[in-house]
Write a protein that holds these residues in place. Structure first.
Motif, short mmCIF file in Angstrom:
data_model
loop_
_atom_site.label_atom_id
_atom_site.label_comp_id
_atom_site.label_asym_id
_atom_site.label_seq_id
_atom_site.Cartn_x
_atom_site.Cartn_y
_atom_site.Cartn_z
N PRO A 85 0.85 -1.20 0.00
CA PRO A 85 0.00 0.00 0.00
C PRO A 85 0.88 1.25 0.00
CG PRO A 85 0.07 -0.96 2.20
CD PRO A 85 0.77 -1.93 1.29
N SER A 86 0.28 2.38 -0.31
CA SER A 86 1.02 3.64 -0.28
C SER A 86 1.38 3.97 1.16
CB SER A 86 0.17 4.76 -0.86
OG SER A 86 -0.93 5.04 0.00
N LEU A 87 2.30 4.93 1.35
CA LEU A 87 2.69 5.32 2.70
C LEU A 87 1.49 5.89 3.46
CD1 LEU A 87 4.80 5.72 4.87
CD2 LEU A 87 5.42 7.91 3.80
N ARG A 120 4.14 -3.24 4.73
CA ARG A 120 4.73 -2.11 4.00
C ARG A 120 5.75 -1.37 4.88
NH1 ARG A 120 4.79 2.70 0.43
NH2 ARG A 120 6.14 4.01 1.70
N LEU A 121 5.37 -1.06 6.11
CA LEU A 121 6.23 -0.25 6.97
C LEU A 121 7.47 -1.03 7.42
CD1 LEU A 121 3.42 1.46 9.06
CD2 LEU A 121 4.83 2.52 7.28
N ILE A 122 7.32 -2.33 7.66
CA ILE A 122 8.46 -3.17 8.02
C ILE A 122 9.46 -3.23 6.88
CG2 ILE A 122 9.15 -5.57 8.45
CD1 ILE A 122 6.57 -5.82 10.15
N PHE A 123 8.96 -3.48 5.67
CA PHE A 123 9.84 -3.55 4.51
C PHE A 123 10.58 -2.24 4.31
CE2 PHE A 123 10.54 -2.70 -0.01
CZ PHE A 123 11.39 -3.74 -0.34
N LEU A 162 0.17 4.30 6.96
CA LEU A 162 0.14 5.02 8.23
C LEU A 162 -1.26 5.01 8.84
CD1 LEU A 162 2.52 8.03 7.44
CD2 LEU A 162 2.94 6.11 9.00
N TRP A 163 -2.27 5.26 8.01
CA TRP A 163 -3.64 5.16 8.52
C TRP A 163 -3.94 3.73 8.97
CZ3 TRP A 163 -7.14 8.59 10.02
CH2 TRP A 163 -7.05 9.90 9.56
N GLY A 164 -3.47 2.76 8.18
CA GLY A 164 -3.77 1.36 8.46
C GLY A 164 -3.10 0.82 9.71
N VAL A 165 -1.92 1.35 10.05
CA VAL A 165 -1.24 0.85 11.25
C VAL A 165 -1.76 1.52 12.51
CG1 VAL A 165 0.72 2.46 11.38
CG2 VAL A 165 1.03 0.06 12.05
#
Length: 679
Positions: A188-190, A212-215, A194-197
């Motif tokens: 997903p996009s950044l 996404r954020l981990i990668f 951010l909203w998703g986490v």
């Protein structure tokens, strides 16, 4: 986006000066740091059940409607309780009780539906909840984030602030990953991540956001490390051409280990190259012979007409190194000097002059080695012991005393190679994985508190034989928890089980000179049993100390237990480590059994990293460690492997990350290295 990310947190609505100070306690000072302040857990408020289906042994979520007004009951001075009733979907009544919360009447509205979270209690046969968390019922409330908190700053306030920040950023949250990567790995996009986490609608959205954020975090980490290791170093002005290590080894009263010879050879290869100065980390367990390696390098420097300096974090440790180097270099003709804050003004002036003229070949000391008045004639080698205890500024100040000198950092904290590269940036690594012949391994035992009396009898027996012991506790003073403290233990032992022994006390809240005084008395044999907190985790050799008893051993990490155990067994006598624990959890038992099974620090550190993860590996953040906000080097090994591969490919095509599609990554790499103090 970068400008908003870097903006002070006070630009967010509702964050004033006082609230900003509270956020600062959590390490959050700007908008970017807030958005990277990820939840530590999530509560699923959509999983509400009826009272009939509720688990009575754990906290549960109950959807219920308030069916009575909130009533106030003054029990005694300073104690008021508020009660009301709520009915679940089956009509079963739940009694709600709140203590000293005068706002409950305005928060719980008669006839409205809520979800209450708490443990079910039973009073007069009726189910109830005491001071439950609650929120208005929403059919699609999703997962609710739970953040690390500080006093005065609740998780709900943090969540509201994060939401305001995301709304403030709006569409300016541009993607930091090149489009190729988001497409290839279906990320997903950044903005979506951010909203998703922070506010995931469901577990699937959360998993996608985390992936996404981990990668991205691991990719930035790998890009930073690869750039550190590939950047050109300054030309060394102090090549040590002659390898005189064999001449040094012949001076020793013992045969060096193969690991020591290998480490010296690796360092000499670096130091004689004549190009970039050596930047090397020497890792080895307590007693593996790091000081002998340092002495060999100092010898080679001096024989080449240059100087070396060894800096230790405390005066006592500096004195120990000075005494050890003096013995190891006896007969070499080298002049070794000790420079600490305790040296008198007259002696200090004399030492300064001899350092300036080159009459002193090896200087050993504390931060006194880097004061403005110190001048070296030709400083070629800088050695720091217990590397992680020095800040970047201190290490740089010592190096600045020479002209791009060689640097050797020594650490007795065994660190898995992956983590060592994170902590020590662009250093090469040498490992002493072999112990000197004849050293007896420490015998380690796990006991429960019922055998404590026998353990103290064991200590008393060895004290009568002229030996000494440590007793380590996890806390300093009474009242921190239900665990006994170091102060309590010292008082109890000196009047009880060990009343016939001389008992001393040492903890981190003592003033530096008081700690030094106690430690000197212990070294001198004036204290038989030293009750301490982990302040003795890294310390001086006390060859006469043969017993280490650790209370509540399950409270410590494996690496920390191993460091504590390393305080004994420094002489020729058999040493013992006794781990006292009543823990029943399988994880705690497994960790303690690892200590019983092996004395190998690298095996222990690998197991500690596996069990606890890198976030807790050091106990507290050390200088130079890049902070991982969401990735886990153990759990996310597959993502780490992919990130390494992609980082190599990116840098092969764009070594300086100057392409427009890499601008976001370049910014994050610079930010990471700056925050880790390794640029």
């Amino acid at each position: 986006m970068n400008e908003l990310f870097a903006s002070n947190i006070q630009i967010i609505k509702g964050v004033g000066v006082s609230r900003a100070r509270l956020f600062e306690k959590l390490g959050v000072t700007d908008v970017g740091a807030l958005l990277r302040f990820y939840p530590r857990a999530y509560e699923d408020w959509s999983s509400a059940v009826t009272l009939a289906d509720a688990d009575t042994d754990a906290a549960v979520y109950i959807k219920a409607q308030v069916v009575s007004p909130v009533t106030e009951h003054r029990i005694r001075k300073g104690m008021t309780i508020y009660k009301c009733k709520a009915a679940d979907d089956n009509g079963s009544i739940l009694q709600l009780t709140f203590f000293n919360n005068r706002y409950i009447g305005s928060l719980l509205k008669y006839g409205c539906d809520y979800v209450f979270r708490g443990k079910i209690t039973t009073e007069y046969g009726r189910p109830g909840m005491n001071s439950p968390d609650f929120r208005p019922y929403e059919p699609d409330c999703g997962l609710v984030p739970v953040y690390p908190q500080t006093e005065g700053l609740t998780s709900r306030v943090i969540a509201n602030t994060v939401r305001s920040a995301l709304e403030l950023m709006g569409d300016s949250i541009s993607d930091t990953l090149p489009p190729r990567l988001t497409v290839t790995y279906r990320l997903p996009s950044l903005k979506e991540a951010l909203w998703g986490v922070h506010f995931p609608e469901n577990s699937e959205r959360l998993a996608s956001a985390r992936r996404r954020l981990i990668f991205e975090e691991l990719l930035v980490l790998q890009l930073g490390l690869l750039r550190l290791r590939s950047r050109p170093r300054q030309q060394s002005s102090a090549p040590v051409i002659a390898d005189r290590s064999e001449e040094f080894f012949r001076l020793l009263p013992f045969e060096p280990t193969g690991a020591q010879r290998r480490a010296v050879a690796e360092c000499m290869t670096d130091m004689s190259a004549g190009s970039a100065p050596m930047q090397r980390l020497l890792q080895g367990d307590v007693g593996s012979g790091k000081t002998a390696v340092a002495a060999a390098l100092c010898f080679c420097c001096a024989r080449s007409g240059m100087q070396a300096a060894l800096m230790a974090p405390t005066e006592l440790l500096a004195e120990q190194h000075y005494n050890t180097l003096t013995k190891l270099l006896e007969g070499s003709g080298l002049n070794i000097a000790l420079l600490t804050g305790s040296v008198t003004a007259a002696d200090r002036r004399e030492l300064y002059e001899k350092l300036r003229t080159g009459e002193i070949h090896v200087a050993v000391g504390t931060h006194a080695l880097i004061t403005g008045s110190v001048e070296y004639n030709n400083l070629a080698l800088v050695i720091t012991d217990e590397q992680h205890r020095f800040g970047v500024g201190q290490r740089a100040a010592l190096s600045a005393k020479g002209r791009t000198p060689h640097v050797l950092a020594m650490s007795a904290t065994p660190i898995p190679r992956t983590l060592a590269l994170m902590v020590f940036g662009d250093m090469d690594i040498s490992v002493l994985d072999e112990m000197p012949k004849g050293r007896l391994p420490v015998e380690t035992y796990r006991i429960d508190s019922g055998k404590r009396t026998r353990a103290y009898d064991f200590i008393r027996k060895h004290v009568r034989m002229g030996q000494q012991a440590f007793v380590v506790c996890p806390l300093v003073s009474e009242g921190e928890s239900d665990l006994a403290s170091a102060e309590q233990f010292a008082a109890r032992l000196s009047t009880g089980e060990l009343s016939d022994c001389r008992v001393g006390l040492l903890h981190g809240r003592m003033k530096s000179h008081d700690k030094e005084y106690v430690m000197r008395r212990f070294v001198a044999g004036e204290i038989d049993v030293l009750v301490s907190t982990t302040v003795i985790e890294v310390g001086v050799d006390v060859p006469n100390a043969t017993i280490m008893l650790i209370e509540n051993a399950e409270r410590f990490g494996l690496a920390q237990l191993h460091q504590l155990r390393g305080r004994v067994g420094r002489g020729d006598l058999q040493a013992y480590c006794i781990l006292v624990s009543d823990a029943k959890g399988q994880n705690a038992i497994s960790r303690l059994e690892t200590m019983v099974r092996t004395n190998d620090g690298f095996e222990i550190s690998g197991e500690d990293l596996r069990l606890r993860g890198p976030g807790d590996f050091f106990g507290s953040r050390q200088h130079g460690l890049p902070t991982l906000h969401i990735a886990d080097l153990v759990e996310d090994t597959r993502a780490l492997s992919v990130a390494q591969q992609e980082a190599r490919g990116i840098l092969a095509a764009d070594p300086d990350l100057t392409l427009a599609e890499h601008a976001g990554l370049a910014w994050q790499v610079d930010l990471m290295l700056e925050s880790a103090e390794i640029i």
